[in-house]
Design a protein around this motif. Structure first.
Motif, PDB file in Angstrom:
ATOM      1  N   TYR A  93       0.837  -1.197   0.000  1.00 36.49           N
ATOM      2  CA  TYR A  93       0.000   0.000   0.000  1.00 36.49           C
ATOM      3  C   TYR A  93       0.873   1.248   0.000  1.00 36.49           C
ATOM      4  O   TYR A  93       1.960   1.286   0.588  1.00 36.49           O
ATOM      5  CB  TYR A  93      -0.916   0.007   1.223  1.00 36.49           C
ATOM      6  N   GLN A  97      -2.708   5.600   1.010  1.00 39.31           N
ATOM      7  CA  GLN A  97      -3.631   4.515   1.306  1.00 39.31           C
ATOM      8  C   GLN A  97      -3.568   4.124   2.790  1.00 39.31           C
ATOM      9  O   GLN A  97      -4.602   3.873   3.418  1.00 39.31           O
ATOM     10  CB  GLN A  97      -3.329   3.296   0.429  1.00 39.31           C
ATOM     11  N   SER A 147     -11.859   8.733  -6.640  1.00 37.84           N
ATOM     12  CA  SER A 147     -11.786   7.433  -7.317  1.00 37.84           C
ATOM     13  C   SER A 147     -10.695   6.558  -6.711  1.00 37.84           C
ATOM     14  O   SER A 147     -10.861   5.336  -6.608  1.00 37.84           O
ATOM     15  CB  SER A 147     -11.537   7.639  -8.814  1.00 37.84           C
ATOM     16  N   GLN A 148      -9.589   7.161  -6.293  1.00 39.90           N
ATOM     17  CA  GLN A 148      -8.540   6.396  -5.631  1.00 39.90           C
ATOM     18  C   GLN A 148      -9.016   5.871  -4.270  1.00 39.90           C
ATOM     19  O   GLN A 148      -8.652   4.777  -3.854  1.00 39.90           O
ATOM     20  CB  GLN A 148      -7.286   7.262  -5.465  1.00 39.90           C
ATOM     21  N   LYS A 149      -9.824   6.645  -3.587  1.00 41.34           N
ATOM     22  CA  LYS A 149     -10.379   6.187  -2.318  1.00 41.34           C
ATOM     23  C   LYS A 149     -11.310   4.987  -2.524  1.00 41.34           C
ATOM     24  O   LYS A 149     -11.263   4.011  -1.769  1.00 41.34           O
ATOM     25  CB  LYS A 149     -11.128   7.325  -1.623  1.00 41.34           C
ATOM     26  N   GLU A 150     -12.151   5.070  -3.558  1.00 46.05           N
ATOM     27  CA  GLU A 150     -13.056   3.961  -3.826  1.00 46.05           C
ATOM     28  C   GLU A 150     -12.275   2.696  -4.181  1.00 46.05           C
ATOM     29  O   GLU A 150     -12.615   1.595  -3.722  1.00 46.05           O
ATOM     30  CB  GLU A 150     -13.997   4.332  -4.979  1.00 46.05           C
ATOM     31  N   LYS A 151     -11.227   2.841  -4.976  1.00 46.95           N
ATOM     32  CA  LYS A 151     -10.402   1.687  -5.320  1.00 46.95           C
ATOM     33  C   LYS A 151      -9.685   1.135  -4.086  1.00 46.95           C
ATOM     34  O   LYS A 151      -9.578  -0.086  -3.916  1.00 46.95           O
ATOM     35  CB  LYS A 151      -9.378   2.086  -6.390  1.00 46.95           C
ATOM     36  N   SER A 152      -9.220   2.009  -3.209  1.00 43.96           N
ATOM     37  CA  SER A 152      -8.546   1.563  -1.993  1.00 43.96           C
ATOM     38  C   SER A 152      -9.515   0.832  -1.068  1.00 43.96           C
ATOM     39  O   SER A 152      -9.143  -0.178  -0.444  1.00 43.96           O
ATOM     40  CB  SER A 152      -7.930   2.759  -1.264  1.00 43.96           C
ATOM     41  N   GLN A 154     -12.042  -0.993  -1.937  1.00 41.19           N
ATOM     42  CA  GLN A 154     -12.214  -2.333  -2.488  1.00 41.19           C
ATOM     43  C   GLN A 154     -11.019  -3.228  -2.161  1.00 41.19           C
ATOM     44  O   GLN A 154     -11.194  -4.413  -1.838  1.00 41.19           O
ATOM     45  CB  GLN A 154     -12.420  -2.243  -4.002  1.00 41.19           C
ATOM     46  N   GLU A 155      -9.816  -2.676  -2.230  1.00 38.97           N
ATOM     47  CA  GLU A 155      -8.628  -3.462  -1.912  1.00 38.97           C
ATOM     48  C   GLU A 155      -8.588  -3.829  -0.433  1.00 38.97           C
ATOM     49  O   GLU A 155      -8.230  -4.969  -0.072  1.00 38.97           O
ATOM     50  CB  GLU A 155      -7.363  -2.672  -2.282  1.00 38.97           C
ATOM     51  N   GLN A 158     -11.029  -6.628   0.091  1.00 38.71           N
ATOM     52  CA  GLN A 158     -10.540  -7.863  -0.511  1.00 38.71           C
ATOM     53  C   GLN A 158      -9.431  -8.492   0.321  1.00 38.71           C
ATOM     54  O   GLN A 158      -9.358  -9.721   0.448  1.00 38.71           O
ATOM     55  CB  GLN A 158     -10.048  -7.584  -1.931  1.00 38.71           C
TER      56      GLN A 158
END
Length: 360
Positions: A93, A97, A147-152, A154-155, A158
């Motif tokens: 990360y 992040q 958008s980077q927050k939304e992707k983070s 999800q990670e 996961q």
């Protein structure tokens, strides 16, 4: 101390490669490598964990178990006991992040209602500026877009650092419960009054001035399995805990011992037993002969034909039939004897008269 064997290595590799495992899954791997179940060899299982942690302690790692506070399940995983700048180099990360993750964790643990979750919108609105060590905000934090927050997010979900609850909110993941135990303690997160672990997702005392909080699974163990009063252990306020129907049924089954049901025996079976207890009403030789004859009929005609019966009515019918046959035999014998003593029989006389008429 002897070195770890391949069985110890397999358990460690399973946790490192797959991440935190449920208790049943980890115990299943233990059974596969040792051939022994945890239920019957609990001491051996504990010895394996102790030996593994002795070796992992040299590199500041630990094999630890925790309970997921949202669904109450037990998980096993390997965690890092050191949170310094060097250990951060081992993560994939980025710095923004990590700051974003810390902001979400703080927002969850600071919830006064102890719901253990925040909404997805609240998570995306976490400000990274509050996570910097200095007053100057790093440029990477400013450039961390939505958008980077939304992707983070999800990670994080996961990788089991965060989770999504059934109502669509964001909560702590299993790896957070495993890895942040000391962080919860250092930040004075209120603990559960029963297990003394951090009460992230817990029920609060009905008394607003009381600080007691208890996990839902701890409430079940404390109130449903004993007959003590359901009150707060600190202030004595009545705790509104409702016992589930399944728990109430289990408790009634454990306390109430009902006598076994006595089934009434059929009337016919009693008659048969009483009849069989009586001595036979006919000669033994005739009974044996009839039994053998009935057995032959069964073999030739199959199960749907006449079978030997123990019913008293059938025995009486057979006895009457035998008496009638005996009477008929006696009449025949008597008739033949009468005919031999008085001359020719009636049939013989008729035939003689017929022949004499023909001759005339």
């Amino acid at each position: 101390m002897p070195p770890l064997c391949w069985r110890h290595h397999t358990l460690i590799q399973a946790l490192l490669s797959r991440g935190p495992l449920k208790e049943k899954e980890f115990q299943s791997i233990f059974f596969d490598v040792t051939g022994k179940s945890v239920d019957s060899h609990q001491q051996l299982f504990n010895e394996y964990l102790r030996k593994i942690n002795m070796e992992l302690s040299y590199v500041q790692f630990e094999l630890r178990a925790c309970r997921n506070q949202y669904e109450g399940g037990v998980y096993y995983g390997v965690i890092n006991n050191v949170a310094d700048e060097q250990s951060k180099l081992g993560t994939r990360y980025t710095v923004p992040q990590i700051a974003f993750y810390k902001g979400i964790i703080e927002a969850i643990v600071q919830d006064a209602t102890a719901q253990g979750t925040i909404s997805n919108i609240a998570a995306l609105n976490v400000r990274l500026e509050n996570q910097g060590a200095s007053t100057q905000v790093p440029p990477a934090f400013k450039n961390f877009s939505m958008s980077q927050k939304e992707k983070s997010l999800q990670e994080f979900v996961q990788d089991q650092w965060l989770c999504t609850t059934p109502d669509g909110k964001i909560g702590l993941g299993v790896r957070s419960f495993l890895d942040l135990r000391s962080w919860f303690h250092n930040n004075e997160v209120p603990t559960c009054d029963v297990c003394n672990e951090a009460g992230i997702k817990a029920d609060l005392c009905p008394n607003g001035s009381c600080t007691v909080r208890i996990h839902e699974y701890c409430l079940k163990a404390k109130f449903s399995q004993s007959r003590i009063d359901k009150v707060c252990p600190k202030c004595g306020t009545q705790w509104p805990y409702v016992v589930a129907k399944a728990e109430a049924v289990e408790e009634e089954d454990a306390d109430v011992h009902q006598p076994p049901l006595v089934r009434k025996r059929p009337r016919r079976s009693r008659i048969v037993e009483e009849d069989e207890s009586q001595p036979p009403s006919e000669p033994l030789g005739r009974r044996n002969l009839r039994s053998s004859r009935d057995g032959q009929e069964d073999e030739s005609d199959g199960p749907s034909q006449v079978q030997p019966s123990s019913d008293p009515s059938s025995r009486r019918v057979r006895k009457v039939e035998d008496e009638e046959s005996i009477g008929q035999r006696r009449k025949k014998v008597q008739t033949s004897n009468d005919g031999s003593g008085s001359g020719p029989s009636q049939e013989t006389r008729r035939s003689t008269r017929t022949s004499s008429r023909l001759h005339r």
